[in-house]
Motif scaffolding. Structure first.
Motif, PDB file in Angstrom:
ATOM      1  N   UNK A 244      -0.728  -8.838  -9.890  1.00  0.00           N
ATOM      2  CA  UNK A 244      -0.970  -8.989 -11.340  1.00  0.00           C
ATOM      3  C   UNK A 244      -2.119  -8.116 -11.838  1.00  0.00           C
ATOM      4  N   UNK A 245      -3.168  -7.991 -11.002  1.00  0.00           N
ATOM      5  CA  UNK A 245      -4.303  -7.159 -11.404  1.00  0.00           C
ATOM      6  C   UNK A 245      -3.880  -5.697 -11.496  1.00  0.00           C
ATOM      7  N   UNK A 246      -3.092  -5.229 -10.526  1.00  0.00           N
ATOM      8  CA  UNK A 246      -2.643  -3.839 -10.564  1.00  0.00           C
ATOM      9  C   UNK A 246      -1.777  -3.574 -11.800  1.00  0.00           C
ATOM     10  N   UNK A 247      -0.907  -4.562 -12.134  1.00  0.00           N
ATOM     11  CA  UNK A 247      -0.067  -4.385 -13.336  1.00  0.00           C
ATOM     12  C   UNK A 247      -0.950  -4.245 -14.577  1.00  0.00           C
ATOM     13  N   UNK A 248      -2.011  -5.057 -14.648  1.00  0.00           N
ATOM     14  CA  UNK A 248      -2.920  -4.981 -15.804  1.00  0.00           C
ATOM     15  C   UNK A 248      -3.627  -3.629 -15.851  1.00  0.00           C
TER      16      UNK A 248
ATOM     17  N   UNK B  37       0.824  -1.200   0.000  1.00  0.00           N
ATOM     18  CA  UNK B  37       0.000   0.000   0.000  1.00  0.00           C
ATOM     19  C   UNK B  37       0.859   1.251   0.000  1.00  0.00           C
ATOM     20  N   UNK B  38       0.771   1.969  -1.091  1.00  0.00           N
ATOM     21  CA  UNK B  38       1.448   3.265  -1.216  1.00  0.00           C
ATOM     22  C   UNK B  38       0.433   4.228  -1.826  1.00  0.00           C
ATOM     23  N   UNK B  39       0.683   4.676  -3.067  1.00  0.00           N
ATOM     24  CA  UNK B  39      -0.310   5.503  -3.743  1.00  0.00           C
ATOM     25  C   UNK B  39      -1.549   4.668  -4.073  1.00  0.00           C
ATOM     26  N   UNK B  40      -1.340   3.404  -4.451  1.00  0.00           N
ATOM     27  CA  UNK B  40      -2.443   2.472  -4.648  1.00  0.00           C
ATOM     28  C   UNK B  40      -2.310   1.367  -3.614  1.00  0.00           C
ATOM     29  N   UNK B  41      -3.377   0.630  -3.418  1.00  0.00           N
ATOM     30  CA  UNK B  41      -3.319  -0.444  -2.422  1.00  0.00           C
ATOM     31  C   UNK B  41      -4.539  -1.328  -2.523  1.00  0.00           C
ATOM     32  N   UNK B  42      -4.448  -2.530  -1.888  1.00  0.00           N
ATOM     33  CA  UNK B  42      -5.609  -3.397  -1.780  1.00  0.00           C
ATOM     34  C   UNK B  42      -5.851  -4.312  -2.959  1.00  0.00           C
ATOM     35  N   UNK B  43      -5.069  -4.203  -4.040  1.00  0.00           N
ATOM     36  CA  UNK B  43      -5.280  -5.050  -5.220  1.00  0.00           C
ATOM     37  C   UNK B  43      -4.159  -6.086  -5.319  1.00  0.00           C
TER      38      UNK B  43
ATOM     39  N   UNK C 104      -7.950   0.028  -3.432  1.00  0.00           N
ATOM     40  CA  UNK C 104      -7.924  -1.067  -4.396  1.00  0.00           C
ATOM     41  C   UNK C 104      -8.535  -0.765  -5.738  1.00  0.00           C
ATOM     42  N   UNK C 105      -9.114   0.420  -5.926  1.00  0.00           N
ATOM     43  CA  UNK C 105      -9.731   0.753  -7.222  1.00  0.00           C
ATOM     44  C   UNK C 105      -8.658   1.121  -8.246  1.00  0.00           C
TER      45      UNK C 105
END
Length: 261
Positions: A60-64, A51-57, A254-255
């Motif tokens: 692999x999903x975040x990379x996509x 968890x930094x600027x984004x988080x909760x995902x 996570x969004x």
């Protein structure tokens, strides 16, 4: 080749054709199903991102999602605008869906000022009258929420690209990202520069030809038609520019950071 010795292929009976078709269908379904289940298990068991600027995902999903952002950042431009509608199609009652960041008791719109960060310990203070004195742009479009609902809404205000030019922020706006926060800092978004400077993005102060109500983000809110509603920040307090992703309320949960249509 001796044609007499060549075996003539026997034509299949109707039952044999049906059985063969059933076998192919079942095998295809089995392989596709196994692949889908295997993929889902792989994603489910993959590690979560830090968890930094984004988080909760899952990583692999975040990379996509990040790859998707790179594609769509170049898709919307002056030549790719969202569909607009006649004013008669706009709803009379604009839906209120959240008050995160704007539930301050005793907030007084007449004392509000927009705070634009221009450097270290430097900021530009802008009043709502200064913004209203500039050319107004109206837009009637289909506002879309990530929850699945949508509504044709009528907004008016100053185009963000005109705001940047008028207040001599052009050099700052060459940075990759724009951050916006509510005055109390409880709701915040990060935008890619292409979407922020899109010709249909406005700093809105009117809805249905009337001043924006407090529950809709008075005195000034963001309307950015190329994004889902979660990026349409109500009651803008601060604007900043950066080459790094600014913090984003929903991306931390996570969004998708980009959240484009």
């Amino acid at each position: 080749m001796n044609l007499k010795n060549k075996k003539v292929k026997k034509e299949l009976t109707v039952d044999q054709k049906i059985n063969r078709r059933n076998f192919i269908s079942f095998a295809t379904f089995f392989v596709a199903g196994s692949t889908a289940v295997g993929g889902w298990k792989w994603l489910y068991n993959s590690p979560l991102e830090k968890t930094e600027i984004t988080g909760g995902a899952h990583k692999p999903l975040r990379r996509a999602l990040n790859k998707t952002e790179l594609f769509f950042r170049n898709f919307f431009s002056n030549n790719h605008e969202v569909k607009t509608y006649p004013k008669s199609m706009a709803v009379k009652q604009i839906r209120v869906n959240s008050d995160v960041g704007i539930n301050d008791e005793g907030f007084k719109p007449d004392l509000w000022q927009l705070n634009v960060i221009t450097g270290l310990n430097q900021a530009l203070k802008i009043s709502i009258d200064e913004i209203k004195a500039l050319p107004k742009t109206e837009i009637i479009y289909d506002f879309k929420c990530v929850e699945g609902w949508d509504q044709i809404q009528h907004w008016a205000g100053l185009r963000f690209v005109d705001f940047v030019e008028h207040f001599k922020l052009t050099e700052l706006a060459k940075k990759q990202y724009i951050g916006m926060e509510t005055p109390n800092g409880e709701y915040y978004i990060g935008l890619d520069r292409e979407s922020a400077l899109h010709p249909q993005t406005i700093l809105a102060y009117e809805m249905n030809d009337q001043p924006i109500s407090l529950e809709h983000g008075a005195p000034l809110r963001l309307i950015i038609p190329v994004k889902y509603g979660i990026k349409n920040l109500k009651r803008i307090g601060t604007i900043s520019f950066s080459d790094k992703r600014p913090r984003d309320y929903w991306a931390e949960l996570g969004y998708d950071y980009y959240s484009g249509l």
